[in-house]
Design a protein around this motif. Structure first.
Motif: not given
Length: 75
Positions: A20-35
């Protein structure tokens, strides 16, 4: 063994059907913010999260550029 019913390697899936593209994009944003937030506290964890985010970015780009006939399920 009878192979006339074997479909291994003959069935093709679209990446959009599997991920799911939207779910992968959410995970990308979340990982970037946490990093970014972990940069001052734990550098190794921050590096790991940036690395995972970069892998998700590649998946997102592949999803956006893929067509249904170009992707084989057994890559």
């Amino acid at each position: 063994m009878n192979t006339h019913n074997c479909k291994v390697g003959k069935v093709k899936f679209s990446l959009n059907d599997v991920l799911n593209l939207k779910e992968v994009e959410k995970n990308y944003i979340r990982f970037t913010e946490e990093a970014y937030n972990m940069l001052q506290l734990d550098a190794s964890l921050s590096d790991f999260l940036y690395h995972e985010a970069s892998k998700l970015r590649k998946i997102i780009l592949n999803l956006k550029n893929s067509e249904t006939t170009d992707v084989d399920a057994a890559f």
